[in-house]
Design an enzyme around this catalytic site. Sequence first.
Site, PDB file in Angstrom:
ATOM      1  N   PRO A   2       0.251  -1.125   0.026  1.00 13.29           N
ATOM      2  CA  PRO A   2       0.337  -0.209  -0.026  1.00 13.29           C
ATOM      3  C   PRO A   2       0.755   0.829  -0.136  1.00 13.29           C
ATOM      4  CG  PRO A   2      -0.588  -1.623   1.232  1.00 13.29           C
ATOM      5  CD  PRO A   2       0.808  -2.133   1.087  1.00 13.29           C
ATOM      6  N   LYS A  51       3.428   4.852   6.052  1.00  9.87           N
ATOM      7  CA  LYS A  51       2.879   3.693   5.878  1.00  9.87           C
ATOM      8  C   LYS A  51       2.347   2.765   7.090  1.00  9.87           C
ATOM      9  CE  LYS A  51       4.923   3.077   1.599  1.00  9.87           C
ATOM     10  NZ  LYS A  51       5.901   1.573   0.293  1.00  9.87           N
ATOM     11  N   ASN A 165       5.582   0.653  -4.273  1.00 13.94           N
ATOM     12  CA  ASN A 165       5.864   0.467  -5.764  1.00 13.94           C
ATOM     13  C   ASN A 165       5.611   1.083  -6.661  1.00 13.94           C
ATOM     14  OD1 ASN A 165       8.557  -1.688  -6.054  1.00 13.94           O
ATOM     15  ND2 ASN A 165       6.596  -2.486  -7.356  1.00 13.94           N
ATOM     16  N   ARG A 254       8.847  -8.729  -5.746  1.00 18.02           N
ATOM     17  CA  ARG A 254       8.071  -7.002  -6.025  1.00 18.02           C
ATOM     18  C   ARG A 254       8.281  -6.885  -7.587  1.00 18.02           C
ATOM     19  NH1 ARG A 254      10.989  -3.705  -2.108  1.00 18.02           N
ATOM     20  NH2 ARG A 254       9.886  -3.361  -1.158  1.00 18.02           N
TER      21      ARG A 254
END
Length: 268
Positions: A2, A51, A165, A254
């Site tokens: 997120p 985050k 990302n 990722r």
Amino acid sequence: MPEGDTVLQTARRLDSALGGGLLTVSDLRVPRFATADLTGRTVLDATARGKHLLTRFEGGLTLHSHLRMEGAWRVFDQGERWRGGAAHQIRAVLATAEHTAVGYRLPVLELLRTEDEEQVVGHLGPDLLGPDWDPDTALRNLLSDPARRVGDALLDQRNLAGIGNVYMCELCFMARATPWLPVGELPPAIATRLVSTAKQLLEANRDRSVRTTTGATAVMSRRFPRERLFVYGRLGRPCLRCRTPVRKVVHDTRPTYWCPHCQSGPTG
């Protein structure tokens, strides 16, 4: 993973549903805090820091959670069926007389004293969506290790907090640099613009239910009316600038997307 705008929206939902309410249910389903009982305490607020999510209660306690890749908080009206995952994925349940917040697949969940919050968020750099935002500090942090890859430097929350990302890939595309270019090789003006663009993108999406980078400004929205993102998730589709197929590489689960024509630098 997120992004900071997603975490901010989650904090807002939790704060709107629980803030000011008295807890009628408190169920932390992690071994370390399974016996902790917050029932009867008032929820003071829920806030985002980068985050990280911080839900504060009267009596000087804070529930710290982090969504990482798979975590989510869902809010339901009383009597509403819970949706968001299987029962065994639930890590936390907090309820007031009106709403219930259910935390699914939370990889980080811990109860701490509010005065100790800095132990879990004190390492973060300036928050792109927070009151501590400082572009000069963020830029210095980003360039502190010139040999480090641009993508890694952007994702390091110690440099600036809130980029995940999706934004990393989009920012590198907008800077016309591959994520593997040493950050010290960015021209100074591009490095400065990278920080200001990061701020612009997260601010533009903080209230949106569907994230966009191509529509972050009125000019971009007119140029790319049908596309939400420049490269992320667009493997094999034509680059919006040059029509070259977008490429993708995966490291440690990722995915990284980039245009091999528009972006200069080493490739993954």
